[in-house]
Design a protein around this motif. Structure first.
Motif, mmCIF file in Angstrom:
data_model
loop_
_atom_site.group_PDB
_atom_site.id
_atom_site.type_symbol
_atom_site.label_atom_id
_atom_site.label_comp_id
_atom_site.label_asym_id
_atom_site.label_seq_id
_atom_site.Cartn_x
_atom_site.Cartn_y
_atom_site.Cartn_z
ATOM 1 N N PRO A 69 54.375 4.906 -15.945
ATOM 2 C CA PRO A 69 54.173 3.526 -16.637
ATOM 3 C C PRO A 69 53.070 3.326 -17.509
ATOM 4 C CG PRO A 69 53.034 3.961 -14.461
ATOM 5 C CD PRO A 69 53.656 5.241 -14.800
ATOM 6 N N PRO A 70 53.058 2.372 -18.532
ATOM 7 C CA PRO A 70 51.998 1.939 -19.259
ATOM 8 C C PRO A 70 51.191 1.267 -18.443
ATOM 9 C CG PRO A 70 53.969 0.609 -19.510
ATOM 10 C CD PRO A 70 54.215 1.666 -18.683
ATOM 11 N N ARG A 71 49.883 1.011 -18.865
ATOM 12 C CA ARG A 71 48.899 0.286 -18.394
ATOM 13 C C ARG A 71 49.530 -1.124 -17.957
ATOM 14 N NH1 ARG A 71 43.818 -0.329 -21.839
ATOM 15 N NH2 ARG A 71 44.177 1.590 -22.274
ATOM 16 N N VAL A 72 50.253 -1.822 -18.626
ATOM 17 C CA VAL A 72 50.597 -3.090 -18.256
ATOM 18 C C VAL A 72 52.287 -2.999 -18.505
ATOM 19 C CG1 VAL A 72 50.718 -5.573 -18.494
ATOM 20 C CG2 VAL A 72 48.741 -4.220 -19.142
ATOM 21 N N PRO A 73 53.027 -2.455 -17.347
ATOM 22 C CA PRO A 73 54.429 -2.376 -17.401
ATOM 23 C C PRO A 73 55.250 -3.730 -17.457
ATOM 24 C CG PRO A 73 53.797 -1.849 -15.343
ATOM 25 C CD PRO A 73 52.691 -2.140 -16.047
ATOM 26 N N ALA A 85 49.594 6.366 -18.688
ATOM 27 C CA ALA A 85 49.103 7.213 -19.931
ATOM 28 C C ALA A 85 48.160 6.092 -20.622
ATOM 29 C CB ALA A 85 50.083 7.684 -20.379
ATOM 30 N N GLY A 86 47.302 6.615 -21.395
ATOM 31 C CA GLY A 86 46.576 5.912 -22.426
ATOM 32 C C GLY A 86 47.273 5.911 -23.792
ATOM 33 N N ALA A 87 46.733 5.330 -24.679
ATOM 34 C CA ALA A 87 47.542 5.025 -25.975
ATOM 35 C C ALA A 87 47.435 6.572 -26.900
ATOM 36 C CB ALA A 87 46.817 3.824 -26.778
#
Length: 228
Positions: free
Chosen positions: A151-155, A15-17
């Motif tokens: 997940p975030p972009r960098v988990p 997901a994006g910010a």
């Protein structure tokens, strides 16, 4: 990685910010007031400027953005608050810093830059404190969500997040989690799920009481050593 959850390759696209939801924002501001003092604050890459605007009610504040577009969004969300594109543009070091879900977007190669922990350390005065919030890829929230976990972009897991801060020179003052904030889990309505009691109590108290690894996000209060 928690063995009960699928590998990253099988999970949805990151997901994006996005700005924090209202209850989380209110809790972050109470944590900032309790653990960071009255500023001056620096909010790093805060999505939509909502945290920046909230911090402005507590004390002097400025923002740091990674691009003109991000700076514009922060200024729109926090009218009147200065937002800079580099640390060199700051008038001086700050006493307090917030970095909410910033690590979720930063690869390892960018950790020493202005937006990463290396930059946070340089921005803070000796003895200054930072509130750091990042998705916990090895936390209880991910375990309960299973294939629904986004997940975030960098988990990264809590231990890796802590390691990154220590490697940047920070002392860890306090660490915990946001609790189970993204229910329902397992089809149990949030209002009826006893597992969420600790999360509700933590938010109501405005303190950091949930244990590290017990929620969706790692929450860490870090300090630049006074002698540095």
């Amino acid at each position: 990685m928690i063995p009960t959850t699928p590998p990253l390759a099988d999970l949805p696209e990151p997901a994006g910010a996005v700005p924090p939801e209202r209850a989380a924002l209110h809790w972050y501001l109470r944590l900032a007031r309790h653990h960071l003092g009255r500023g001056p604050y620096l909010d790093v890459a805060g999505a939509g400027g909502v945290l920046l605007a909230g911090l402005a009610r507590l004390g002097p504040v400025s923002g740091l953005a990674g691009s003109e577009a991000e700076a514009g969004a922060m200024r729109a969300g926090a009218p009147g608050c200065p937002v800079h594109l580099t640390l060199d543009a700051l008038p001086g070091p700050v006493a307090s810093l917030t970095a909410v879900e910033v690590l979720d977007r930063l690869p390892d190669a960018a950790l020493a830059g202005d937006l990463g922990p290396g930059g946070w350390f340089r921005a803070l005065e000796p003895g200054g404190r930072a509130l750091v919030v990042a998705a916990d890829a090895e936390g209880r929230g991910r375990e309960l969500a299973g294939a629904r976990w986004v997940p975030p972009r960098v988990p990264r897991g809590h231990l890796r997040i802590r390691e990154i801060l220590v490697d940047a020179g920070f002392e860890i003052v306090r660490e915990g989690s946001d609790g189970l904030t993204r229910g329902p889990y397992g089809g149990v309505p949030t209002w009826a799920d006893p597992r969420l009691a600790a999360t509700r109590a933590q938010r109501s108290a405005g303190r950091l009481t949930c244990e590290a690894g017990a929620g969706e996000r790692a929450v860490i209060i870090a300090r630049r050593p006074a002698a540095s």
